[in-house]
Design a protein around this motif. Structure first.
Motif, mmCIF file in Angstrom:
data_model
loop_
_atom_site.group_PDB
_atom_site.id
_atom_site.type_symbol
_atom_site.label_atom_id
_atom_site.label_comp_id
_atom_site.label_asym_id
_atom_site.label_seq_id
_atom_site.Cartn_x
_atom_site.Cartn_y
_atom_site.Cartn_z
ATOM 1 N N GLY A 354 0.805 -1.219 0.000
ATOM 2 C CA GLY A 354 0.000 0.000 0.000
ATOM 3 C C GLY A 354 0.833 1.261 0.000
ATOM 4 N N ALA A 355 1.936 1.244 0.729
ATOM 5 C CA ALA A 355 2.779 2.434 0.813
ATOM 6 C C ALA A 355 3.378 2.806 -0.531
ATOM 7 C CB ALA A 355 3.891 2.203 1.830
ATOM 8 N N LEU A 356 3.659 1.812 -1.371
ATOM 9 C CA LEU A 356 4.342 2.066 -2.644
ATOM 10 C C LEU A 356 3.423 1.962 -3.856
ATOM 11 C CD1 LEU A 356 7.646 0.080 -1.983
ATOM 12 C CD2 LEU A 356 7.122 2.465 -1.451
ATOM 13 N N SER A 357 2.129 1.802 -3.615
ATOM 14 C CA SER A 357 1.207 1.530 -4.714
ATOM 15 C C SER A 357 1.080 2.677 -5.703
ATOM 16 C CB SER A 357 -0.183 1.189 -4.161
ATOM 17 O OG SER A 357 -0.719 2.291 -3.429
ATOM 18 N N THR A 358 1.422 3.891 -5.289
ATOM 19 C CA THR A 358 1.299 5.042 -6.197
ATOM 20 C C THR A 358 2.635 5.493 -6.768
ATOM 21 O OG1 THR A 358 1.487 6.598 -4.347
ATOM 22 C CG2 THR A 358 -0.742 5.870 -4.952
ATOM 23 N N LEU A 359 3.698 4.732 -6.531
ATOM 24 C CA LEU A 359 5.024 5.186 -6.944
ATOM 25 C C LEU A 359 5.484 4.579 -8.270
ATOM 26 C CD1 LEU A 359 7.017 5.282 -3.584
ATOM 27 C CD2 LEU A 359 5.710 7.080 -4.708
ATOM 28 N N GLY A 360 4.549 4.106 -9.043
ATOM 29 C CA GLY A 360 4.908 3.603 -10.358
ATOM 30 C C GLY A 360 5.552 4.660 -11.232
ATOM 31 N N VAL A 364 8.865 2.326 -9.395
ATOM 32 C CA VAL A 364 8.750 1.285 -8.385
ATOM 33 C C VAL A 364 7.772 0.213 -8.867
ATOM 34 C CG1 VAL A 364 8.009 0.723 -6.042
ATOM 35 C CG2 VAL A 364 9.274 2.836 -6.481
ATOM 36 N N GLU A 365 8.244 -1.019 -8.886
ATOM 37 C CA GLU A 365 7.390 -2.160 -9.234
ATOM 38 C C GLU A 365 7.562 -3.241 -8.171
ATOM 39 O OE1 GLU A 365 8.107 -3.711 -13.124
ATOM 40 O OE2 GLU A 365 7.854 -1.769 -14.120
ATOM 41 N N ILE A 366 6.505 -3.507 -7.419
ATOM 42 C CA ILE A 366 6.545 -4.543 -6.391
ATOM 43 C C ILE A 366 6.163 -5.886 -6.999
ATOM 44 C CG2 ILE A 366 5.526 -5.343 -4.217
ATOM 45 C CD1 ILE A 366 7.364 -3.013 -3.862
ATOM 46 N N ASP A 367 6.907 -6.920 -6.675
ATOM 47 C CA ASP A 367 6.571 -8.278 -7.088
ATOM 48 C C ASP A 367 5.651 -8.863 -6.012
ATOM 49 O OD1 ASP A 367 6.732 -11.215 -7.129
ATOM 50 O OD2 ASP A 367 8.218 -10.923 -8.706
ATOM 51 N N PRO A 368 4.376 -9.094 -6.315
ATOM 52 C CA PRO A 368 3.430 -9.560 -5.293
ATOM 53 C C PRO A 368 3.867 -10.846 -4.592
ATOM 54 C CG PRO A 368 2.250 -8.853 -7.264
ATOM 55 C CD PRO A 368 3.707 -8.875 -7.621
ATOM 56 N N ALA A 369 4.431 -11.772 -5.342
ATOM 57 C CA ALA A 369 4.847 -13.042 -4.735
ATOM 58 C C ALA A 369 6.024 -12.833 -3.786
ATOM 59 C CB ALA A 369 5.212 -14.050 -5.820
ATOM 60 N N ARG A 370 7.000 -12.058 -4.225
ATOM 61 C CA ARG A 370 8.142 -11.783 -3.346
ATOM 62 C C ARG A 370 7.696 -11.030 -2.100
ATOM 63 N NH1 ARG A 370 12.678 -9.594 -7.763
ATOM 64 N NH2 ARG A 370 13.164 -11.644 -8.675
ATOM 65 N N ALA A 372 4.793 -11.096 -0.619
ATOM 66 C CA ALA A 372 3.970 -11.927 0.257
ATOM 67 C C ALA A 372 4.746 -13.058 0.920
ATOM 68 C CB ALA A 372 2.801 -12.508 -0.538
ATOM 69 N N ALA A 373 5.923 -13.378 0.407
ATOM 70 C CA ALA A 373 6.693 -14.512 0.935
ATOM 71 C C ALA A 373 7.067 -14.279 2.390
ATOM 72 C CB ALA A 373 7.948 -14.720 0.088
ATOM 73 N N ARG A 374 6.886 -15.291 3.209
ATOM 74 C CA ARG A 374 7.209 -15.203 4.634
ATOM 75 C C ARG A 374 8.616 -15.715 4.855
ATOM 76 N NH1 ARG A 374 4.222 -11.954 7.458
ATOM 77 N NH2 ARG A 374 4.681 -13.165 9.333
ATOM 78 N N GLU A 375 9.574 -14.952 4.381
ATOM 79 C CA GLU A 375 10.973 -15.339 4.515
ATOM 80 C C GLU A 375 11.635 -14.500 5.593
ATOM 81 O OE1 GLU A 375 12.870 -14.961 0.767
ATOM 82 O OE2 GLU A 375 11.444 -16.255 -0.286
ATOM 83 N N ARG A 376 12.696 -15.032 6.137
ATOM 84 C CA ARG A 376 13.482 -14.295 7.123
ATOM 85 C C ARG A 376 14.737 -13.779 6.448
ATOM 86 N NH1 ARG A 376 13.801 -17.645 12.653
ATOM 87 N NH2 ARG A 376 14.309 -15.560 13.411
ATOM 88 N N GLY A 377 15.289 -12.741 7.009
ATOM 89 C CA GLY A 377 16.516 -12.182 6.456
ATOM 90 C C GLY A 377 16.236 -11.122 5.420
ATOM 91 N N ILE A 378 17.287 -10.466 4.987
ATOM 92 C CA ILE A 378 17.171 -9.397 4.003
ATOM 93 C C ILE A 378 16.758 -9.981 2.658
ATOM 94 C CG2 ILE A 378 19.628 -9.511 3.449
ATOM 95 C CD1 ILE A 378 19.555 -6.436 3.141
ATOM 96 N N ARG A 379 15.863 -9.296 1.950
ATOM 97 C CA ARG A 379 15.367 -9.823 0.682
ATOM 98 C C ARG A 379 14.825 -8.708 -0.206
ATOM 99 N NH1 ARG A 379 11.835 -10.654 4.782
ATOM 100 N NH2 ARG A 379 9.588 -10.366 4.434
ATOM 101 N N VAL A 380 14.789 -8.982 -1.497
ATOM 102 C CA VAL A 380 14.238 -8.062 -2.485
ATOM 103 C C VAL A 380 12.756 -8.378 -2.665
ATOM 104 C CG1 VAL A 380 14.329 -7.300 -4.897
ATOM 105 C CG2 VAL A 380 16.445 -7.907 -3.691
ATOM 106 N N ILE A 381 11.910 -7.330 -2.693
ATOM 107 C CA ILE A 381 10.482 -7.555 -2.940
ATOM 108 C C ILE A 381 10.006 -6.823 -4.194
ATOM 109 C CG2 ILE A 381 9.954 -8.007 -0.516
ATOM 110 C CD1 ILE A 381 8.746 -5.156 -0.395
ATOM 111 N N SER A 382 10.916 -6.143 -4.885
ATOM 112 C CA SER A 382 10.570 -5.497 -6.147
ATOM 113 C C SER A 382 10.846 -6.454 -7.300
ATOM 114 C CB SER A 382 11.371 -4.206 -6.322
ATOM 115 O OG SER A 382 12.753 -4.443 -6.131
ATOM 116 N N THR A 383 10.331 -6.113 -8.470
ATOM 117 C CA THR A 383 10.597 -6.928 -9.651
ATOM 118 C C THR A 383 12.011 -6.679 -10.143
ATOM 119 O OG1 THR A 383 9.868 -5.235 -11.221
ATOM 120 C CG2 THR A 383 8.163 -6.700 -10.318
ATOM 121 N N ASP A 384 12.491 -7.532 -11.009
ATOM 122 C CA ASP A 384 13.822 -7.341 -11.583
ATOM 123 C C ASP A 384 13.876 -6.105 -12.472
ATOM 124 O OD1 ASP A 384 14.595 -9.664 -10.315
ATOM 125 O OD2 ASP A 384 14.274 -10.939 -12.080
ATOM 126 N N GLU A 385 12.718 -5.665 -12.977
ATOM 127 C CA GLU A 385 12.675 -4.504 -13.867
ATOM 128 C C GLU A 385 12.494 -3.183 -13.116
ATOM 129 O OE1 GLU A 385 10.655 -7.229 -14.265
ATOM 130 O OE2 GLU A 385 12.041 -8.146 -15.719
#
Length: 411
Positions: A354-360, A364-370, A372-385
């Motif tokens: 929600g915070a980034l939904s207007t920053l296209g 900014v492009e968020i990858d929904p699957a990344r 939503a993933a319940r992972e621990r540690g530092i991770r990327v949640i944006s798309t490769d593009e």
């Protein structure tokens, strides 16, 4: 041996961690609380890292926690109970003796801009700065004095929440009020959560394999308290919290930004006192004031079930996040990285999306699957593009305090 004891002390409690800096692993942690009440409580956790290091068995991967309830009249008694817990449950402070103690201090004013070896003069300064943080600095000072009594032969270092923001330009930290009055009473923006913002921005650069000095970053520290910081080349250039931690984003119980005239109206028409207004904005506002609950998980659950108050609270929260994201993109002239950290930032996919939904428009492009993933540690949640890399970066303020403590401790 390079163990550091990190202490975060408040007026009626203190938390601690013993960290092995060779591996940057926590050996033990604990909480001593209800100091000064009829019955106090302590909990002491010996981590798997400490347990496994003294046995020949396979790693247990389990921590062991021990609790105790006894009267704890003051911080000195609290530290004695902590030492007893180490002696009884381990790890042994004879074998794992700390080489220094690092103390979290909330407010360093404009006087302290780096980790500082604690001397009697530094203690006097921390005490004098209590006028800017009356709920925090006095407790920190009690903890410092009790810790020095318990660990008298090693350096004690103060790490200030405000220090990272001492690089703010004057245009960012100056309030547009009468200049002489502001100078007389040290009224300016100081910023907080600096230890976390520093740790996260450096961790993001290391994770991406890019020099910190070339990155423009926005960090959202979203917990019960929340702040955003614009970081250019590793330097804080703007931040949402101000003279106190009340300014800025919507928080669990704090209002964040509000028109000062609201207070005039409530004083004149509702008959509220200064103390009433202080309590309102710090303890009865934010998510709690809007939705009746202060935990973001409860707000999201309420919104998803159709609760109108929870839905509005969530929308107000996101609106403020987007406002600061846009402002900091403008201040930085664009960004390379946006990071989310702390309890809400690390765990709420709904808030991040929600915070980034207007920053296209900014790439900014968020990858929904990344996301939503319940992972621990530092991770990327944006798309490769995505032109701006979006990260989730677990913060570790205690480790950052330990690093800074070890950095300046006399060898």
């Amino acid at each position: 041996m390079s163990n550091v004891l990190v202490v975060n002390s408040g007026s009626s409690s203190f938390k601690y961690q013993l960290i092995d800096m060779a591996s940057e692993s926590v050996l033990a942690s604990g909480l001593v609380e209800r100091i000064g009440e009829e019955t106090g409580r302590s909990s002491h956790t010996v981590t798997a890292a400490a347990i496994d290091s003294v046995t020949d068995a396979a790693p247990t991967m389990l921590d062991a926690t021990y609790t105790r309830e006894v009267p704890i009249p003051d911080h000195t008694a609290g530290f004695r109970i902590m030492l007893e817990a180490f002696a009884e449950h381990g790890p042994s402070l004879e074998e794992r003796a700390p080489v220094a103690v690092g103390h979290r201090v909330v407010h360093g004013g404009a006087r302290f801009f780096e980790p500082t070896l604690i001397t009697p003069l530094v203690e006097i300064n921390i005490d004098e700065l209590s006028v800017l943080a009356p709920l925090h600095n006095p407790g920190a000072l009690q903890g410092i004095r009790a810790a020095k009594a318990a660990f008298g032969g090693i350096p004690h270092v103060a790490v200030f929440d405000t220090a990272f923001h001492q690089t703010l330009p004057a245009a960012a930290y100056t309030y547009a009020i009468d200049r002489e009055l502001a100078e007389s009473y040290r009224i300016r923006r100081y910023g907080f959560h600096g230890t976390s913002h520093k740790f996260v921005s450096e961790a993001a650069a290391a994770f991406l394999g890019r020099p910190l000095g070339e990155l423009k970053q926005i960090v959202f520290h979203l917990g019960n308290g929340a702040s955003a910081t614009a970081i250019d080349g590793g330097r804080s250039v703007d931040t949402s919290m101000g003279l106190t931690p009340l300014e800025g984003l919507v928080m669990g119980t704090r209002s964040g930004d509000v028109d000062p005239a609201v207070l005039f109206q409530l004083a004149r028409r509702a008959g509220m006192s200064i103390d009433d207004l202080d309590t309102l904005l710090n303890k009865r506002s934010g998510l709690l004031g809007l939705a009746g609950v202060s935990d973001m998980r409860d707000v999201v659950e309420g919104a998803q079930s159709g609760d109108a108050a929870a839905t509005l609270a969530f929308e107000v929260y996101l609106h403020r996040l987007r406002a600061y994201a846009g402002a900091y993109l403008a201040q930085l002239g664009g960004a390379d990285v946006i990071s989310f950290t702390a309890g809400v930032g690390e765990n709420s996919a709904d808030v991040r999306a929600g915070a980034l939904s207007t920053l296209g428009f900014a790439g900014v492009e968020i990858d929904p699957a990344r996301n939503a993933a319940r992972e621990r540690g530092i991770r990327v949640i944006s798309t490769d593009e995505s032109r701006i890399t979006v990260l989730v970066v677990p913060t570790n303020e205690e480790l950052e305090i330990a690093r800074q403590t070890l950095e300046i401790s006399p060898s």
